[in-house]
Scaffold this active site. Structure first.
Site, short mmCIF file in Angstrom:
data_model
loop_
_atom_site.label_atom_id
_atom_site.label_comp_id
_atom_site.label_asym_id
_atom_site.label_seq_id
_atom_site.Cartn_x
_atom_site.Cartn_y
_atom_site.Cartn_z
N LYS A 171 0.84 -1.20 0.00
CA LYS A 171 0.00 0.00 0.00
C LYS A 171 0.88 1.26 0.00
CE LYS A 171 -1.69 3.03 2.64
NZ LYS A 171 -1.78 4.16 1.70
N GLU A 246 10.15 2.53 10.29
CA GLU A 246 11.12 3.60 10.04
C GLU A 246 10.34 4.90 10.07
OE1 GLU A 246 14.23 3.43 10.04
OE2 GLU A 246 14.55 1.29 9.80
N CYS A 280 13.61 12.09 5.70
CA CYS A 280 13.67 11.72 7.12
C CYS A 280 15.07 11.94 7.67
CB CYS A 280 13.23 10.27 7.30
SG CYS A 280 14.05 9.19 6.14
N GLU A 379 9.51 17.35 14.08
CA GLU A 379 9.88 17.22 12.67
C GLU A 379 8.99 18.14 11.84
OE1 GLU A 379 8.96 13.52 10.60
OE2 GLU A 379 11.03 13.48 9.90
P1 NAD Z 1 2.25 8.94 7.18
O1 NAD Z 1 2.53 8.27 8.48
O2 NAD Z 1 1.18 9.93 7.11
O3 NAD Z 1 1.89 7.84 6.08
C1 NAD Z 1 2.73 6.75 5.82
C2 NAD Z 1 1.88 5.63 5.24
O4 NAD Z 1 1.01 5.14 6.25
C3 NAD Z 1 1.02 6.06 4.07
O5 NAD Z 1 0.97 5.03 3.09
C4 NAD Z 1 -0.34 6.22 4.72
O6 NAD Z 1 -1.42 6.09 3.83
C5 NAD Z 1 -0.32 5.08 5.74
N1 NAD Z 1 -1.29 5.21 6.83
C6 NAD Z 1 -1.84 6.33 7.34
N2 NAD Z 1 -2.73 6.01 8.30
C7 NAD Z 1 -2.73 4.66 8.42
C8 NAD Z 1 -3.43 3.73 9.25
N3 NAD Z 1 -4.33 4.11 10.14
N4 NAD Z 1 -3.16 2.43 9.09
C9 NAD Z 1 -2.24 2.00 8.20
N5 NAD Z 1 -1.58 2.83 7.37
C10 NAD Z 1 -1.80 4.15 7.48
O7 NAD Z 1 3.65 9.53 6.67
P2 NAD Z 1 3.91 10.40 5.33
O8 NAD Z 1 3.37 11.77 5.57
O9 NAD Z 1 3.50 9.66 4.11
O10 NAD Z 1 5.50 10.44 5.31
C11 NAD Z 1 6.26 11.38 6.01
C12 NAD Z 1 6.86 10.75 7.24
O11 NAD Z 1 7.64 9.62 6.88
C13 NAD Z 1 7.83 11.66 7.96
O12 NAD Z 1 7.61 11.61 9.35
C14 NAD Z 1 9.20 11.07 7.63
O13 NAD Z 1 10.21 11.33 8.56
C15 NAD Z 1 8.89 9.63 7.54
N6 NAD Z 1 9.91 8.93 6.75
C16 NAD Z 1 10.79 8.13 7.43
C17 NAD Z 1 11.78 7.45 6.74
C18 NAD Z 1 12.73 6.55 7.47
O14 NAD Z 1 13.26 5.65 6.86
N7 NAD Z 1 12.96 6.75 8.76
C19 NAD Z 1 11.88 7.58 5.36
C20 NAD Z 1 10.97 8.41 4.70
C21 NAD Z 1 9.98 9.06 5.42
#
Ligand code: NAD
Length: 477
Positions: A171, A246, A280, A379
């Site tokens: 997903k 992550e 990130c 962040e």
């Molecule tokens: P997000 O948490 O909003 O979404 C991530 C994923 O989770 C998306 O596919 C989203 O649709 C899904 N999601 C949302 N609600 C959910 C639920 N209730 N159940 C299951 N899945 C759900 O994050 P984002 O805005 O897409 O990405 C930005 C974040 O990602 C930042 O905090 C960034 O630091 C982090 N990030 C971390 C890394 C790493 O490797 N540490 C790498 C890239 C991004």
């Protein structure tokens, strides 16, 4: 415009059409993508379950062949895929092509790993008995990804999952279905059997949640925000399933008096502002000792003034737009918070108008900030960085480590003593010396400590820790 559909059990399945909008030009629709629902997620999970026995026992050459073909196609199409990435996410074309190439290299690496899976055989403590330790696939893996690395993150989860014989329900983030669909299409045509990889594009709260609630997913690999990561962990504990998270970062880049000024400024510009600061591993806290502070701020501000912020695919653009209106609102909110907290905005932070309507934001630099300010604790995930002035190395290390996060941590110095001490004592999964905090290789482990990560590392050979389980077998012979 053709509808890009979800892939369930080897079939392309219809769904409500959602337009994928270009953040560099909101008049442009990149493509129409079918939105999956909870029913689709259930069908995808069932298909992955049904496909697991055969795929996990498939010959190594079958797995190698599919991953190899996918690698070749991604690398051959890296310009086109990089352009798609730039159009849907807003990274510059060069960054998009670089990320697409990296996805190809990741598939190439794991194609090789299919042929290198080793176990151990040792004698038992009981005479005449042999003990074998082998790695086996975990089962059905749920893969949930964020929007900021739309092709590399799916690649670094899907490739090892398939390599070690797992089946997948994938997903992607809603903002970036284009790259996700392209990967699924490439793997499907590379000859994956039906049900081995299922693509369900849809809302996190619907499709993602249906995955979390399913008792039939054996492991979930998630990258995204801390808030969502917590939900994934809680739901996974309920089902006693393996989980890998992550999440965010508030990565420090320490600049010491003895640093090479050009190197330090390059690291700060790249680490804090490239990819529009939406990484990130971005260096959002610049921790600078007082002897170099003023020279560093002056040189960095000059570099920021010269950065070209424009349409991601336009020649000469160095910083693309912010990904969408929500993220832009969040960036502007934090810039206002920084001002209210008493930080000095020395450059940027203004919305910019360009030829095409998009979410353009001038990179923003705060000085005279304290590490306790919200802009230094939370962040922001945009082109916003703060300078924190410190007395000496010891204070720099204390400030660098004073954060709930622990993903990447950098230092610019010409002192071997300080570089060595920092590598040992920085509380982070990744440490960079005279390099930006962002920008990592595809063949070595990636991940953090403290609030940034949970579970085994991703990428390189360490990926096997998550995507396999160990079996110990005894034989009396
Ligand atoms: P997000 O948490 O909003 O979404 C991530 C994923 O989770 C998306 O596919 C989203 O649709 C899904 N999601 C949302 N609600 C959910 C639920 N209730 N159940 C299951 N899945 C759900 O994050 P984002 O805005 O897409 O990405 C930005 C974040 O990602 C930042 O905090 C960034 O630091 C982090 N990030 C971390 C890394 C790493 O490797 N540490 C790498 C890239 C991004």
């Amino acid at each position: 415009m053709d509808l890009h559909r979800n892939l369930i059990d080897g079939e392309w399945v219809d769904g409500e059409a959602i337009a994928n909008i270009n953040p560099s030009d909101t008049n442009e629709v990149v493509g129409q993508y079918a939105r999956a629902g909870a029913d689709d997620a259930a069908k995808a999970i069932a298909a992955a379950r049904a496909a697991f026995p055969a795929w996990s026992r498939s010959g190594l050459m079958a797995r190698h062949g599919v991953l190899r073909k996918a690698a070749d196609e991604i690398l051959a199409r890296k310009e086109e895929l990089g352009r798609l990435l730039a159009r849907e996410e807003g990274k510059t074309l060069a960054e998009g092509i670089g990320e697409a190439a990296r996805a190809g290299q990741i598939f190439d690496f794991f194609a090789g790993e299919t042929l290198r899976l080793a176990g151990e055989t040792i004698p038992s403590v009981r005479p005449g008995i042999g003990v074998e330790m082998t790695r086996q696939a975990v089962g059905v893996v749920g893969i949930i990804t964020p929007w900021n690395f739309p092709i590399a993150i799916p690649a670094w989860k899907i490739a090892p999952a398939l390599c070690y014989g797992n089946t997948v329900v994938f997903k992607p983030a809603e903002l970036v279905p284009g790259c996700a669909w392209a990967i699924a299409d490439i793997l499907h045509r590379a000859g994956l059997p039906a049900g081995v990889l299922n693509l369900v594009m849809g809302k996190g709260s619907v499709v993602g949640q249906a995955m979390l609630d399913s008792a039939d997913i054996d492991a979930i690999s998630f990258t995204g925000s801390v808030a969502t990561g917590r939900r994934v962990a809680a739901a996974s504990a309920e089902h006693m399933r393996k989980v890998q998270l992550e999440m965010g970062g508030k990565n420090p880049l320490v600049v010491l008096d003895d640093a090479d000024l050009d190197t330090a400024v390059d690291c700060a510009v790249n680490g804090a502002f490239f990819s529009t600061g939406q990484r990130c591993t971005a260096s959002s806290r610049l921790v600078v000792t007082e002897g170099i502070h003023d020279r560093f701020v002056a040189a960095l501000t000059d570099r920021l003034k010269a950065l070209v912020v424009d349409n991601a695919v336009k020649e000469g653009t160095q910083i693309g737009p912010v990904v969408d209106q929500n993220q832009l609102d969040q960036d502007e909110r934090y810039i206002a918070i920084g001002r209210d907290e008493g930080a000095r905005l020395v450059f940027g932070g203004e919305r910019l108008n360009r030829e095409t309507p998009g979410f353009y934001l001038q990179p923003a630099l705060f000085t005279e900030t304290a590490n306790a300010m919200r802009i230094n604790r939370e962040e922001i995930f945009g082109p916003v960085a703060s300078v924190i002035r410190v007395k000496d190395y010891e204070e720099a290390l204390t400030v660098a480590n004073d954060t709930p996060y622990g993903l990447s941590s950098g230092i610019c110095t010409t002192s071997l003593k300080h570089a060595t001490h920092y590598k040992r004592n920085a509380e982070a999964g990744m440490v960079m010396v005279n390099l930006p905090t962002a920008g990592v290789d595809f063949h070595v482990p990636f991940g953090g400590s403290k609030g940034s990560s949970y579970g085994p590392r991703e990428q390189g050979r360490y990926a096997a820790e998550f995507y396999t389980t160990v079996k110990t077998a005894y034989t009396l012979a």
